[in-house]
Design an enzyme around this catalytic site. Sequence first.
Site, PDB file in Angstrom:
ATOM      1  CD  GLU A 119     -14.492  -7.112  18.925  1.00 62.94           C
ATOM      2  OE1 GLU A 119     -15.620  -6.738  18.612  1.00 62.94           O
ATOM      3  OE2 GLU A 119     -13.457  -6.518  18.560  1.00 62.94           O
ATOM      4  NE  ARG A 212     -28.351   1.231  12.836  1.00 60.49           N
ATOM      5  CZ  ARG A 212     -28.980   1.114  11.674  1.00 60.49           C
ATOM      6  NH1 ARG A 212     -30.236   1.465  11.573  1.00 60.49           N
ATOM      7  NH2 ARG A 212     -28.378   0.625  10.616  1.00 60.49           N
ATOM      8  CG  HIS A 243     -19.559   5.713   8.551  1.00 59.67           C
ATOM      9  ND1 HIS A 243     -20.651   5.204   7.911  1.00 59.67           N
ATOM     10  CD2 HIS A 243     -18.916   4.647   9.103  1.00 59.67           C
ATOM     11  CE1 HIS A 243     -20.686   3.881   8.087  1.00 59.67           C
ATOM     12  NE2 HIS A 243     -19.637   3.522   8.800  1.00 59.67           N
TER      13      HIS A 243
HETATM   14  N1  UDP Z   1     -10.702   2.951  10.001  1.00 59.65           N
HETATM   15  C1  UDP Z   1     -10.117   3.097   8.751  1.00 59.65           C
HETATM   16  N2  UDP Z   1     -10.388   4.218   8.020  1.00 59.65           N
HETATM   17  C2  UDP Z   1     -11.221   5.203   8.476  1.00 59.65           C
HETATM   18  C3  UDP Z   1     -11.812   5.047   9.755  1.00 59.65           C
HETATM   19  C4  UDP Z   1     -11.533   3.906  10.493  1.00 59.65           C
HETATM   20  O1  UDP Z   1      -9.339   2.240   8.315  1.00 59.65           O
HETATM   21  O2  UDP Z   1     -11.439   6.184   7.756  1.00 59.65           O
HETATM   22  C5  UDP Z   1     -10.455   1.708  10.754  1.00 59.65           C
HETATM   23  C6  UDP Z   1      -9.926   1.880  12.150  1.00 59.65           C
HETATM   24  O3  UDP Z   1      -8.524   1.779  12.184  1.00 59.65           O
HETATM   25  C7  UDP Z   1     -10.564   0.751  12.937  1.00 59.65           C
HETATM   26  C8  UDP Z   1     -11.822   0.422  12.169  1.00 59.65           C
HETATM   27  O4  UDP Z   1     -11.721   1.087  10.901  1.00 59.65           O
HETATM   28  O5  UDP Z   1      -9.751  -0.410  12.892  1.00 59.65           O
HETATM   29  C9  UDP Z   1     -13.043   0.909  12.917  1.00 59.65           C
HETATM   30  O6  UDP Z   1     -14.175   0.747  12.133  1.00 59.65           O
HETATM   31  P1  UDP Z   1     -15.565   1.384  12.522  1.00 59.65           P
HETATM   32  O7  UDP Z   1     -15.333   2.588  13.384  1.00 59.65           O
HETATM   33  O8  UDP Z   1     -16.300   1.551  11.232  1.00 59.65           O
HETATM   34  O9  UDP Z   1     -16.315   0.234  13.309  1.00 59.65           O
HETATM   35  P2  UDP Z   1     -16.354  -0.228  14.845  1.00 59.65           P
HETATM   36  O10 UDP Z   1     -14.960  -0.549  15.264  1.00 59.65           O
HETATM   37  O11 UDP Z   1     -16.997   0.863  15.642  1.00 59.65           O
HETATM   38  O12 UDP Z   1     -17.205  -1.456  14.798  1.00 59.65           O
END
Ligand code: UDP
Length: 389
Positions: A119, A212, A243
């Site tokens: 990524e 944040r 969260h």
């Molecule tokens: N997700 C999950 N459970 C939750 C919320 C999100 O499994 O209660 C998954 C969602 O499907 C996605 C990932 O967590 O794949 C996103 O994580 P997060 O939003 O923490 O981080 P970011 O993607 O913003 O780095």
Amino acid sequence: MTKLLFVLGTRPEAIKLFPVIRLARMLPSDFDIKVCTTGQHREMLEPFLRLFDLRPDHDLAILRPDQTLSGIVAGVLEGLDPLLVAERPDWLLVQGDTSTAMAAVLAAFHRNIPIAHVEAGLRTWDLNAPFPEEMNRQVMGRVSTLHLAPTVWSRDNLLREGVPEDRVVVTGNTGIDSLRLARESSTLSKDVSVRYPSIAGRKLMLVTGHRRENFGQGLADVCTAIRRLVEENQDLAVVFPVHLNPNVSEPVRRILSPAVATGRLILDEPVDYPTFVSLLCAAHLILTDSGGVQEEAPSVGKPCLITREKTERPEGLEAGVARLVGTNTERIVSAVEDLLNNPEANAAMSRVVNPYGDGHSAERVLAAIVQRSSSGFDLVGRSRGPSLL
Ligand code: UDP
């Protein structure tokens, strides 16, 4: 045999590295793999390690009360260095833009270990948004050996920054592999209204938030919008897995608890991945500042309203299935009500498109690594030569 060391510390890293680790494990004569967790988000990561059977070989256990960003980076640098010496991997693999990933890249660079960044190439070019992730990615873009870009846009960002073309491969986003695997799996709940009875027969808005730069007033304004929407729209139900960061959970629960009594607002703990994917599939629309959720929404054909002013994932905006709504209360209320009440606006954003990946990115990630391994890919303009270890 190529030895891969995966380093991860948060929920999205587990979700997005899982397909690569799973595939490498299916090829035991090609790959020797080791998994190291840092403990950046232990409580939220552990259910995912169990779900994906990731079984870490090493745990740096860096989490401290009131952990600072510098504390995370220092802990990973210090903890990982002796491990790199002991394991001597052919490649370090990291994903995304966390402090864990950035610090691991620096540690591997110091030991002259080739780095594959999954990524790679996402950019807002604003070091404050997202903070500190944009800085993390830009540093990783300078230091990594092999950049596995999810899309053509992210590849082009790297090329514009001077990364040589032969070090960048477009793979798609491995998060879409996980989404595909989850949807194919029998653990996916077909009916989330069993877990959340009050959503039955209503339009579901799925909400997440943790950035944040939204802490404080921004998040408070988003919560005010959600409360108003629930109070004023009887056909709306909201599920918000909150969260665990107290900067999120405290204001969310304080501002939104009064609306829980309507029975149409559910403030849950973070949910397991199959449940989250089931919620995505059941949703009428999604309100989020999450990177991963922005990628998942178009793959399941759901409109995505992004509570940020900028995104490093413009592909969804360009496809017309995502919109930036920021954190302004009025703007969010109006965008959500448009999707609730205007079938044409909703249909226009509810198309299944896959700008982020086709669900087979892990194969391209491993193929790119194998190809570079056999050609003795050099690290920083030097031939691979004797290891500095
Ligand atoms: N997700 C999950 N459970 C939750 C919320 C999100 O499994 O209660 C998954 C969602 O499907 C996605 C990932 O967590 O794949 C996103 O994580 P997060 O939003 O923490 O981080 P970011 O993607 O913003 O780095």
